[in-house]
Design a protein around this motif. Sequence first.
Motif, PDB file in Angstrom:
ATOM      1  N   VAL A 256     147.677 -10.034  58.244  1.00 42.96           N
ATOM      2  CA  VAL A 256     148.496 -11.111  57.683  1.00 42.96           C
ATOM      3  C   VAL A 256     149.613 -11.375  58.691  1.00 42.96           C
ATOM      4  N   SER A 257     149.898 -12.639  58.965  1.00 43.35           N
ATOM      5  CA  SER A 257     150.948 -13.004  59.930  1.00 43.35           C
ATOM      6  C   SER A 257     150.759 -12.293  61.272  1.00 43.35           C
ATOM      7  N   GLY A 258     149.506 -12.156  61.693  1.00 44.80           N
ATOM      8  CA  GLY A 258     149.213 -11.573  62.999  1.00 44.80           C
ATOM      9  C   GLY A 258     149.289 -10.068  63.057  1.00 44.80           C
ATOM     10  N   ARG A 259     149.504  -9.417  61.909  1.00 42.13           N
ATOM     11  CA  ARG A 259     149.743  -7.974  61.867  1.00 42.13           C
ATOM     12  C   ARG A 259     148.755  -7.322  60.911  1.00 42.13           C
ATOM     13  N   VAL A 260     148.157  -6.223  61.332  1.00 43.22           N
ATOM     14  CA  VAL A 260     147.226  -5.519  60.455  1.00 43.22           C
ATOM     15  C   VAL A 260     148.021  -4.777  59.400  1.00 43.22           C
ATOM     16  N   ILE A 261     147.697  -5.004  58.137  1.00 44.47           N
ATOM     17  CA  ILE A 261     148.470  -4.376  57.060  1.00 44.47           C
ATOM     18  C   ILE A 261     147.636  -3.409  56.233  1.00 44.47           C
ATOM     19  N   ALA A 262     146.309  -3.463  56.349  1.00 43.38           N
ATOM     20  CA  ALA A 262     145.474  -2.563  55.546  1.00 43.38           C
ATOM     21  C   ALA A 262     144.182  -2.261  56.290  1.00 43.38           C
ATOM     22  N   LEU A 263     143.782  -1.000  56.203  1.00 47.05           N
ATOM     23  CA  LEU A 263     142.541  -0.541  56.824  1.00 47.05           C
ATOM     24  C   LEU A 263     141.675   0.089  55.747  1.00 47.05           C
ATOM     25  N   GLU A 264     140.389  -0.160  55.853  1.00 50.76           N
ATOM     26  CA  GLU A 264     139.478   0.330  54.819  1.00 50.76           C
ATOM     27  C   GLU A 264     139.192   1.812  55.004  1.00 50.76           C
ATOM     28  N   GLY A 265     139.400   2.563  53.960  1.00 49.43           N
ATOM     29  CA  GLY A 265     138.999   3.965  53.932  1.00 49.43           C
ATOM     30  C   GLY A 265     137.911   4.147  52.888  1.00 49.43           C
ATOM     31  N   LEU A 266     137.925   5.305  52.265  1.00 47.30           N
ATOM     32  CA  LEU A 266     136.891   5.637  51.290  1.00 47.30           C
ATOM     33  C   LEU A 266     136.903   4.700  50.082  1.00 47.30           C
ATOM     34  N   GLU A 267     138.024   4.011  49.844  1.00 46.11           N
ATOM     35  CA  GLU A 267     138.125   3.143  48.667  1.00 46.11           C
ATOM     36  C   GLU A 267     137.245   1.899  48.791  1.00 46.11           C
ATOM     37  N   GLY A 268     136.791   1.567  49.996  1.00 49.89           N
ATOM     38  CA  GLY A 268     135.905   0.423  50.185  1.00 49.89           C
ATOM     39  C   GLY A 268     136.646  -0.894  50.276  1.00 49.89           C
ATOM     40  N   THR A 269     135.875  -1.953  50.570  1.00 49.88           N
ATOM     41  CA  THR A 269     136.486  -3.263  50.815  1.00 49.88           C
ATOM     42  C   THR A 269     137.215  -3.801  49.589  1.00 49.88           C
ATOM     43  N   ASP A 270     136.580  -3.702  48.430  1.00 44.84           N
ATOM     44  CA  ASP A 270     137.223  -4.258  47.231  1.00 44.84           C
ATOM     45  C   ASP A 270     138.508  -3.497  46.905  1.00 44.84           C
ATOM     46  N   GLY A 271     138.484  -2.166  47.089  1.00 47.54           N
ATOM     47  CA  GLY A 271     139.693  -1.377  46.862  1.00 47.54           C
ATOM     48  C   GLY A 271     140.804  -1.789  47.817  1.00 47.54           C
ATOM     49  N   MET A 272     140.433  -2.026  49.076  1.00 43.60           N
ATOM     50  CA  MET A 272     141.437  -2.457  50.055  1.00 43.60           C
ATOM     51  C   MET A 272     142.013  -3.816  49.671  1.00 43.60           C
ATOM     52  N   LEU A 273     141.162  -4.723  49.229  1.00 44.72           N
ATOM     53  CA  LEU A 273     141.652  -6.059  48.858  1.00 44.72           C
ATOM     54  C   LEU A 273     142.575  -5.978  47.632  1.00 44.72           C
ATOM     55  N   ARG A 274     142.266  -5.063  46.691  1.00 41.72           N
ATOM     56  CA  ARG A 274     143.184  -4.875  45.551  1.00 41.72           C
ATOM     57  C   ARG A 274     144.541  -4.386  46.044  1.00 41.72           C
ATOM     58  N   ARG A 275     144.514  -3.520  47.034  1.00 42.45           N
ATOM     59  CA  ARG A 275     145.762  -3.026  47.614  1.00 42.45           C
ATOM     60  C   ARG A 275     146.580  -4.165  48.209  1.00 42.45           C
ATOM     61  N   VAL A 276     145.899  -5.064  48.926  1.00 44.19           N
ATOM     62  CA  VAL A 276     146.600  -6.212  49.521  1.00 44.19           C
ATOM     63  C   VAL A 276     147.201  -7.082  48.412  1.00 44.19           C
TER      64      VAL A 276
END
Lengths: 299, 299
Positions: free
Chosen positions: B186-206
């Motif tokens: 977001v805004s040119g900066r990585v704010i979240a990386l996928e771990g064991l929680e998977g893509t949907d879990g990461m998107l919920r985090r965002v």
Amino acid sequence: MIAAARAPAIKGRLGILAGRGSFPQVVAASARALEHNPFVFTIDGEADQDWSGYDTASLNIGNLSAFMDIARRESIGTVVLAGGIARRPGLRDIRPTWAALKSAPSALKALLSGGDDKILRAAIHVLETHGMCVLAAQEIAPDLLGEAGPLGDHRPGKSDQANIAAATQAALALGHLDIGQGAVAVSGRVIALEGLEGTDGMLRRVAGLRANGRLRAGSRGVLVKLCKPGQEQRADLPAIGPDTVLNAHASGLAGVAIEAGRSLVLERDRVIAEANRLGLFVTGLELDQDGRQSGERRS
Amino acid sequence: MIAAARAPAIKGRLGILAGRGSFPQVVAASARALEHNPFVFTIDGEADQDWSGYDTASLNIGNLSAFMDIARRESIGTVVLAGGIARRPGLRDIRPTWAALKSAPSALKALLSGGDDKILRAAIHVLETHGMCVLAAQEIAPDLLGEAGPLGDHRPGKSDQANIAAATQAALALGHLDIGQGAVAVSGRVIALEGLEGTDGMLRRVAGLRANGRLRAGSRGVLVKLCKPGQEQRADLPAIGPDTVLNAHASGLAGVAIEAGRSLVLERDRVIAEANRLGLFVTGLELDQDGRQSGERRS
């Protein structure tokens, strides 16, 4: 506690830019122990401490004009950054000074994007442009720096060492990308990497994975927090405190490893007491340039 | 839909090892379109589809003995792995065969630890040790592979390209460490990386970071999912589906980028329809060895 010989040179009055957490107050108390009378800028929406007994002013994080007005009034010549900042300034928060616009436009741009380290370097550059001397908090409070080896009664075992090695490599890669400082490994495998949510957010995530049965019962794990490669040492050193230990325990981890000499242990006595009570290790890693633990620590 | 000339050679009856999601059913339907009659192993606690009309048996993921018994009975000579696996086998789940113990002990060890790619390579090695031919799902269902360029009506803009570039570098670093496949910038900066929680879990985090005001209002962002460098192509290719688009939208992202030719688009028509409806782009990236987009896609 602090030998006079180690006291840093402080030009003018000392200003503390206070973000969240206990860190700014430790720095302020250390400054007083050095017989300085710090002036505390409490950053809006971040500083969450009781500053009664200190001279303070609240500050919108992007309002450099207001900062400079107060700094001139209070004859502040030296600044320390202390404490976490959760929210970044938006375009409409930025109140630059003419000096900043003229001499540090790229830094102002970096304030609006870039990773944590980039943004903090930019902030320091802008402060220096305005004649401020920017000190590292650990120069004011050197006892905060974590040393090598175990801090409490417990030590990492063999499976913990495998987790430390895996999480260390991941944390280094994260640091190279200027994303975060922490990683969690369980059963020799990295399962979580720290992003904008921070260490406590990542540990809550690990607790959630455990509650959902995504981690094998009985598997413990390790949190590793490292300095970013080439990190600006005057801001945002990796830090742990009692909450880190409590959250690590709540997420089923066996311990916490941080980089010796380049990370901060806040409320050390409570960190040790909680770690001993809960059976976690807290240890300082000595890393070579490639992120491998030095022979001494490995044997 | 699938030309006979492209049909893969299938030895014996085709077995499908079905994890979760819609992917296994797409593969099964494609197999029938190729005039095969697949036998479906529904993995305990994972397979969540309605398999009425198919021959099936449920399977504990670590129970190689039971798998081989059924495989012999059904004359299965070819296997496809399809669908996500959330839970990993524990030591007490593993029921190895003598052949596996004799010829693939290191693979059995890998099943208990290691990153996703390592564990899947080990599983494939064990199956091959037992005489199985292991095919890639995209050989049965080649239309699933995402191609280069935008899939729907929307295209990434200039700021999206900066986010794609940042998230691509992060996803590649993740892949090198065999941790995950996805990153959000977001805004040119990585704010979240996928771990064991998977893509949907990461998107919920965002979405959570956004709800907490940790992301600037108006800032969008991009999800990038890539193949791991040197990834085993017969298992766990990065995949997106309609839910990915819905979750990306719910977390305020402008779009989704995947690796062309090495990732899967499930329910493509619905993916396109939802992306068009919600105003998101979905695009395929052509990457060179260093993870840079090829000149064609950049111009």
